[in-house]
Design an enzyme around this catalytic site. Structure first.
Site, PDB file in Angstrom:
ATOM      1  N   LEU A 103       0.815  -1.216   0.000  1.00  0.00           N
ATOM      2  CA  LEU A 103       0.000   0.000   0.000  1.00  0.00           C
ATOM      3  C   LEU A 103       0.850   1.267   0.000  1.00  0.00           C
ATOM      4  CD1 LEU A 103      -2.121  -2.201   0.763  1.00  0.00           C
ATOM      5  CD2 LEU A 103      -3.307  -0.418   2.045  1.00  0.00           C
ATOM      6  N   TYR A 117      -0.603  10.721  12.008  1.00  0.00           N
ATOM      7  CA  TYR A 117      -1.300   9.447  11.858  1.00  0.00           C
ATOM      8  C   TYR A 117      -2.803   9.669  11.707  1.00  0.00           C
ATOM      9  CZ  TYR A 117      -3.489   5.052  13.262  1.00  0.00           C
ATOM     10  OH  TYR A 117      -4.298   3.933  13.321  1.00  0.00           O
ATOM     11  N   LYS A 163      -5.248   8.797   8.435  1.00  0.00           N
ATOM     12  CA  LYS A 163      -6.413   7.909   8.499  1.00  0.00           C
ATOM     13  C   LYS A 163      -7.688   8.646   8.081  1.00  0.00           C
ATOM     14  CE  LYS A 163      -6.497   4.161   9.749  1.00  0.00           C
ATOM     15  NZ  LYS A 163      -6.366   2.905   8.962  1.00  0.00           N
TER      16      LYS A 163
END
Length: 314
Positions: free
Chosen positions: A48, A136, A140
Protein backbone atom coordinates in the site's frame (compact mmCIF):
# COMPACT_ATOMS: atom_id res chain seq x y z
CA UNK A 1 -17.87 -14.62 -3.23
CA UNK A 2 -14.18 -13.87 -3.64
CA UNK A 3 -12.58 -11.86 -0.85
CA UNK A 4 -9.17 -10.17 -0.84
CA UNK A 5 -7.71 -9.66 2.65
CA UNK A 6 -5.05 -6.95 2.72
CA UNK A 7 -2.60 -6.73 5.62
CA UNK A 8 -2.84 -10.44 6.40
CA UNK A 9 0.28 -10.40 8.61
CA UNK A 10 -0.94 -7.65 10.94
CA UNK A 11 -2.77 -8.08 14.23
CA UNK A 12 -6.23 -7.91 12.71
CA UNK A 13 -5.38 -9.71 9.47
CA UNK A 14 -3.85 -12.62 11.37
CA UNK A 15 -7.00 -12.93 13.48
CA UNK A 16 -9.16 -13.05 10.35
CA UNK A 17 -7.00 -15.92 9.08
CA UNK A 18 -6.77 -17.73 12.45
CA UNK A 19 -10.53 -17.71 13.01
CA UNK A 20 -11.20 -19.05 9.53
CA UNK A 21 -14.73 -17.68 9.24
CA UNK A 22 -13.94 -15.32 6.39
CA UNK A 23 -12.59 -18.21 4.32
CA UNK A 24 -15.77 -20.16 5.10
CA UNK A 25 -17.80 -17.53 3.25
CA UNK A 26 -16.17 -18.20 -0.13
CA UNK A 27 -12.78 -17.96 -1.79
CA UNK A 28 -10.26 -16.03 0.33
CA UNK A 29 -7.04 -14.55 -1.01
CA UNK A 30 -4.64 -13.19 1.61
CA UNK A 31 -2.12 -10.47 0.79
CA UNK A 32 0.90 -9.00 2.56
CA UNK A 33 3.45 -6.38 1.58
CA UNK A 34 5.95 -8.97 0.26
CA UNK A 35 3.55 -11.83 -0.43
CA UNK A 36 4.89 -14.02 2.39
CA UNK A 37 2.40 -14.90 5.13
CA UNK A 38 3.18 -15.49 8.81
CA UNK A 39 2.99 -19.27 8.43
CA UNK A 40 5.53 -19.16 5.61
CA UNK A 41 3.02 -19.78 2.83
CA UNK A 42 2.69 -17.56 -0.21
CA UNK A 43 -0.04 -15.01 -0.63
CA UNK A 44 -0.67 -12.07 -2.90
CA UNK A 45 1.68 -9.06 -2.96
CA UNK A 46 -0.04 -5.82 -1.96
CA UNK A 47 2.22 -2.90 -1.01
CA UNK A 48 0.00 0.00 0.00
CA UNK A 49 3.01 2.32 0.11
CA UNK A 50 2.86 2.10 -3.71
CA UNK A 51 -0.82 2.91 -4.36
CA UNK A 52 -0.37 2.86 -8.13
CA UNK A 53 0.50 -0.86 -7.93
CA UNK A 54 -2.88 -1.85 -6.53
CA UNK A 55 -5.13 -1.69 -9.63
CA UNK A 56 -3.07 -4.37 -11.39
CA UNK A 57 -3.51 -6.72 -8.43
CA UNK A 58 -7.23 -6.02 -8.26
CA UNK A 59 -7.66 -6.47 -12.01
CA UNK A 60 -6.02 -9.89 -11.77
CA UNK A 61 -7.79 -11.08 -8.60
CA UNK A 62 -11.23 -9.53 -9.30
CA UNK A 63 -12.49 -9.55 -5.68
CA UNK A 64 -16.12 -9.07 -4.75
CA UNK A 65 -15.11 -7.88 -1.27
CA UNK A 66 -11.89 -6.10 -0.25
CA UNK A 67 -11.12 -6.28 3.48
CA UNK A 68 -8.40 -3.73 4.19
CA UNK A 69 -6.66 -4.41 7.49
CA UNK A 70 -3.35 -2.99 6.21
CA UNK A 71 -2.25 0.34 7.63
CA UNK A 72 0.68 2.50 8.66
CA UNK A 73 0.27 2.41 12.46
CA UNK A 74 3.56 3.80 13.84
CA UNK A 75 1.89 6.78 15.50
CA UNK A 76 5.04 8.52 16.70
CA UNK A 77 7.17 7.80 13.63
CA UNK A 78 4.39 9.19 11.45
CA UNK A 79 5.33 12.65 12.69
CA UNK A 80 8.55 12.31 10.64
CA UNK A 81 7.07 10.10 7.91
CA UNK A 82 3.75 11.77 7.17
CA UNK A 83 4.11 11.39 3.41
CA UNK A 84 4.52 7.60 3.78
CA UNK A 85 1.64 7.37 6.26
CA UNK A 86 -0.52 9.38 3.88
CA UNK A 87 0.29 7.09 0.96
CA UNK A 88 -0.58 3.93 2.91
CA UNK A 89 -3.52 5.22 4.94
CA UNK A 90 -4.88 7.75 2.47
CA UNK A 91 -3.95 7.43 -1.20
CA UNK A 92 -3.96 3.62 -1.24
CA UNK A 93 -7.43 3.51 0.29
CA UNK A 94 -8.62 5.89 -2.39
CA UNK A 95 -7.17 3.57 -5.05
CA UNK A 96 -9.06 0.64 -3.54
CA UNK A 97 -12.26 2.66 -3.56
CA UNK A 98 -11.87 3.78 -7.15
CA UNK A 99 -11.39 0.20 -8.37
CA UNK A 100 -14.29 -1.05 -6.23
CA UNK A 101 -16.59 1.66 -7.54
CA UNK A 102 -15.79 0.70 -11.12
CA UNK A 103 -16.25 -3.04 -10.52
CA UNK A 104 -19.16 -3.19 -8.06
CA UNK A 105 -17.06 -4.47 -5.14
CA UNK A 106 -17.51 -3.77 -1.42
CA UNK A 107 -14.63 -2.29 0.61
CA UNK A 108 -14.43 -3.00 4.35
CA UNK A 109 -11.89 -0.61 5.85
CA UNK A 110 -10.67 0.14 9.37
CA UNK A 111 -10.08 3.58 10.82
CA UNK A 112 -9.33 4.97 14.25
CA UNK A 113 -10.26 7.13 17.20
CA UNK A 114 -7.28 9.33 16.26
CA UNK A 115 -9.49 11.16 13.75
CA UNK A 116 -10.86 12.98 16.84
CA UNK A 117 -8.97 15.35 19.13
CA UNK A 118 -10.11 13.64 22.35
CA UNK A 119 -11.28 16.91 23.84
CA UNK A 120 -14.83 15.96 24.80
CA UNK A 121 -16.00 13.92 27.78
CA UNK A 122 -18.69 11.68 26.29
CA UNK A 123 -18.36 8.92 23.67
CA UNK A 124 -17.89 10.27 20.14
CA UNK A 125 -20.77 9.67 17.78
CA UNK A 126 -20.02 8.77 14.17
CA UNK A 127 -20.87 12.23 12.86
CA UNK A 128 -18.94 14.13 15.54
CA UNK A 129 -16.49 16.76 14.31
CA UNK A 130 -13.15 15.30 13.30
CA UNK A 131 -9.94 17.10 14.29
CA UNK A 132 -6.83 14.88 14.26
CA UNK A 133 -4.00 15.90 16.57
CA UNK A 134 -1.17 14.43 14.50
CA UNK A 135 0.08 12.94 11.27
CA UNK A 136 -1.30 9.45 11.86
CA UNK A 137 -4.81 10.74 12.52
CA UNK A 138 -4.64 13.04 9.49
CA UNK A 139 -3.58 10.13 7.26
CA UNK A 140 -6.41 7.91 8.50
CA UNK A 141 -8.97 10.67 8.06
CA UNK A 142 -7.69 11.19 4.51
CA UNK A 143 -8.33 7.50 3.84
CA UNK A 144 -11.89 7.75 5.13
CA UNK A 145 -12.55 10.75 2.87
CA UNK A 146 -10.94 9.13 -0.16
CA UNK A 147 -13.04 6.00 0.23
CA UNK A 148 -16.26 7.96 0.70
CA UNK A 149 -15.48 10.19 -2.28
CA UNK A 150 -14.71 7.21 -4.53
CA UNK A 151 -18.38 6.29 -4.73
CA UNK A 152 -17.66 2.66 -3.83
CA UNK A 153 -19.87 0.59 -1.58
CA UNK A 154 -18.01 0.68 1.72
CA UNK A 155 -18.14 -0.03 5.42
CA UNK A 156 -15.65 2.01 7.44
CA UNK A 157 -15.18 0.69 10.96
CA UNK A 158 -13.49 3.04 13.40
CA UNK A 159 -11.94 1.18 16.29
CA UNK A 160 -9.56 1.97 19.15
CA UNK A 161 -7.08 0.54 21.65
CA UNK A 162 -6.74 -2.63 19.57
CA UNK A 163 -4.84 -5.62 20.95
CA UNK A 164 -4.43 -9.35 20.44
CA UNK A 165 -2.53 -12.31 21.83
CA UNK A 166 -0.09 -11.84 18.94
CA UNK A 167 1.70 -8.87 17.39
CA UNK A 168 2.93 -5.64 18.92
CA UNK A 169 0.41 -4.11 21.31
CA UNK A 170 -0.13 -2.79 24.82
CA UNK A 171 -1.13 -6.14 26.33
CA UNK A 172 1.96 -7.95 25.10
CA UNK A 173 4.20 -5.07 26.16
CA UNK A 174 2.72 -5.09 29.66
CA UNK A 175 3.18 -8.85 30.02
CA UNK A 176 6.83 -8.56 28.95
CA UNK A 177 7.59 -5.60 31.22
CA UNK A 178 5.61 -7.12 34.09
CA UNK A 179 7.89 -10.16 34.03
CA UNK A 180 10.99 -7.96 34.06
CA UNK A 181 10.20 -5.15 36.50
CA UNK A 182 8.92 -4.63 40.02
CA UNK A 183 7.23 -1.35 39.20
CA UNK A 184 5.63 0.26 36.14
CA UNK A 185 4.37 3.79 35.54
CA UNK A 186 1.31 3.88 33.28
CA UNK A 187 -0.73 6.80 31.98
CA UNK A 188 -4.01 7.22 33.86
CA UNK A 189 -5.59 10.26 32.18
CA UNK A 190 -6.33 8.81 28.73
CA UNK A 191 -9.67 7.02 28.43
CA UNK A 192 -10.81 4.32 26.04
CA UNK A 193 -12.23 0.82 25.59
CA UNK A 194 -9.62 -1.87 24.87
CA UNK A 195 -10.88 -3.84 21.87
CA UNK A 196 -9.52 -7.28 21.02
CA UNK A 197 -9.15 -8.31 17.40
CA UNK A 198 -11.44 -11.33 17.79
CA UNK A 199 -14.33 -9.01 18.60
CA UNK A 200 -13.49 -6.84 15.59
CA UNK A 201 -13.44 -9.91 13.32
CA UNK A 202 -16.70 -11.32 14.69
CA UNK A 203 -18.46 -7.97 14.40
CA UNK A 204 -17.08 -7.37 10.90
CA UNK A 205 -18.36 -10.73 9.73
CA UNK A 206 -21.78 -10.03 11.23
CA UNK A 207 -21.86 -6.73 9.37
CA UNK A 208 -20.74 -8.40 6.13
CA UNK A 209 -23.45 -11.05 6.46
CA UNK A 210 -26.00 -8.31 7.08
CA UNK A 211 -24.81 -6.49 3.97
CA UNK A 212 -24.93 -9.60 1.80
CA UNK A 213 -28.49 -10.36 2.90
CA UNK A 214 -29.70 -6.77 2.38
CA UNK A 215 -31.43 -5.32 -0.63
CA UNK A 216 -30.25 -2.22 -2.44
CA UNK A 217 -32.28 0.19 -0.29
CA UNK A 218 -31.01 -1.24 2.99
CA UNK A 219 -27.45 -1.33 1.66
CA UNK A 220 -27.60 2.41 1.06
CA UNK A 221 -28.52 2.83 4.73
CA UNK A 222 -25.72 0.51 5.90
CA UNK A 223 -23.06 2.09 3.73
CA UNK A 224 -20.76 4.50 5.53
CA UNK A 225 -18.86 4.86 8.79
CA UNK A 226 -19.52 2.93 12.00
CA UNK A 227 -17.89 2.70 15.43
CA UNK A 228 -16.72 -0.82 16.21
CA UNK A 229 -15.27 -0.91 19.72
CA UNK A 230 -15.88 -2.84 22.90
CA UNK A 231 -18.25 -1.33 25.46
CA UNK A 232 -17.28 0.13 28.81
CA UNK A 233 -14.35 2.38 29.61
CA UNK A 234 -11.02 2.41 31.39
CA UNK A 235 -7.61 4.09 31.28
CA UNK A 236 -4.27 2.66 30.23
CA UNK A 237 -3.51 2.32 33.96
CA UNK A 238 -6.78 0.48 34.51
CA UNK A 239 -6.13 -1.77 31.52
CA UNK A 240 -2.63 -2.60 32.76
CA UNK A 241 -3.93 -3.39 36.25
CA UNK A 242 -6.58 -5.71 34.79
CA UNK A 243 -3.98 -7.44 32.61
CA UNK A 244 -1.73 -8.16 35.59
CA UNK A 245 -4.60 -9.37 37.77
CA UNK A 246 -5.56 -11.86 35.06
CA UNK A 247 -1.96 -12.85 34.38
CA UNK A 248 -1.34 -13.75 38.02
CA UNK A 249 -4.63 -15.58 38.47
CA UNK A 250 -3.99 -17.65 35.32
CA UNK A 251 -0.39 -18.44 36.17
CA UNK A 252 1.15 -16.33 33.40
CA UNK A 253 3.05 -14.22 35.92
CA UNK A 254 4.32 -15.26 39.33
CA UNK A 255 3.57 -11.82 40.76
CA UNK A 256 2.15 -8.54 39.57
CA UNK A 257 4.34 -5.43 39.47
CA UNK A 258 3.25 -2.24 41.18
CA UNK A 259 1.39 -0.12 38.63
CA UNK A 260 1.70 3.58 39.41
CA UNK A 261 -0.66 6.06 37.73
CA UNK A 262 0.99 8.95 35.90
CA UNK A 263 -0.21 11.86 33.77
CA UNK A 264 0.27 12.09 30.02
CA UNK A 265 2.63 14.99 30.65
CA UNK A 266 4.89 12.62 32.62
CA UNK A 267 5.33 10.42 29.52
CA UNK A 268 5.96 12.74 26.56
CA UNK A 269 5.78 11.26 23.05
CA UNK A 270 6.41 12.79 19.60
CA UNK A 271 2.72 12.42 18.72
CA UNK A 272 -0.04 13.77 20.93
CA UNK A 273 -2.62 11.14 21.95
CA UNK A 274 -6.35 11.84 22.34
CA UNK A 275 -7.24 12.07 26.03
CA UNK A 276 -10.72 10.72 25.27
CA UNK A 277 -10.89 7.79 22.84
CA UNK A 278 -14.35 6.46 23.68
CA UNK A 279 -16.50 5.89 20.59
CA UNK A 280 -20.27 5.50 20.75
CA UNK A 281 -20.99 1.96 19.50
CA UNK A 282 -24.74 1.91 20.06
CA UNK A 283 -25.63 2.53 16.41
CA UNK A 284 -23.43 -0.36 15.28
CA UNK A 285 -25.15 -2.73 17.69
CA UNK A 286 -28.60 -1.69 16.49
CA UNK A 287 -27.82 -1.58 12.78
CA UNK A 288 -26.08 -4.94 12.58
CA UNK A 289 -27.92 -6.72 15.42
CA UNK A 290 -24.59 -7.56 17.03
CA UNK A 291 -23.75 -7.02 20.71
CA UNK A 292 -20.44 -5.37 21.56
CA UNK A 293 -19.71 -6.52 25.13
CA UNK A 294 -17.70 -4.88 27.88
CA UNK A 295 -13.95 -4.75 27.22
CA UNK A 296 -13.29 -7.01 30.21
CA UNK A 297 -14.96 -9.94 28.42
CA UNK A 298 -12.51 -9.66 25.55
CA UNK A 299 -9.56 -9.45 27.93
CA UNK A 300 -10.77 -12.54 29.76
CA UNK A 301 -10.95 -14.52 26.50
CA UNK A 302 -7.53 -13.39 25.29
CA UNK A 303 -5.88 -14.15 28.63
CA UNK A 304 -7.57 -17.56 28.81
CA UNK A 305 -6.17 -18.33 25.37
CA UNK A 306 -2.69 -17.23 26.38
CA UNK A 307 -2.89 -19.37 29.53
CA UNK A 308 -3.79 -22.45 27.46
CA UNK A 309 -0.80 -21.93 25.17
CA UNK A 310 1.84 -20.69 27.64
CA UNK A 311 3.72 -22.56 30.40
CA UNK A 312 2.78 -21.27 33.83
CA UNK A 313 5.14 -18.90 35.63
CA UNK A 314 7.41 -20.31 38.29
Amino acid sequence: MRTLLLGANGQLGRTFLDQGELAARGELLAASRDGVLVDGSRGEVADLSVPESLPALLDRVQPDVIVNTAAYTAVDRAEQEESLASRVNGEAVGALGQWAAAHGALVIHYSTDYVFDGGQSQPYEVDARTAPLGAYGRSKLAGEKALRDSGADHLIFRTAWVYAAHGHNFLRTMLRLGAEREELRVVADQHGAPTDTSLIVDASLAALDHWLAAGSVERRALRGTHHLVASGATTWHGFASAIFAQAVSRGLLARAPRVLPIATTDYPTPAQRPAWSLLDNQAFQRRFAFALPDWREGLDKVMAGLARSTPTAG
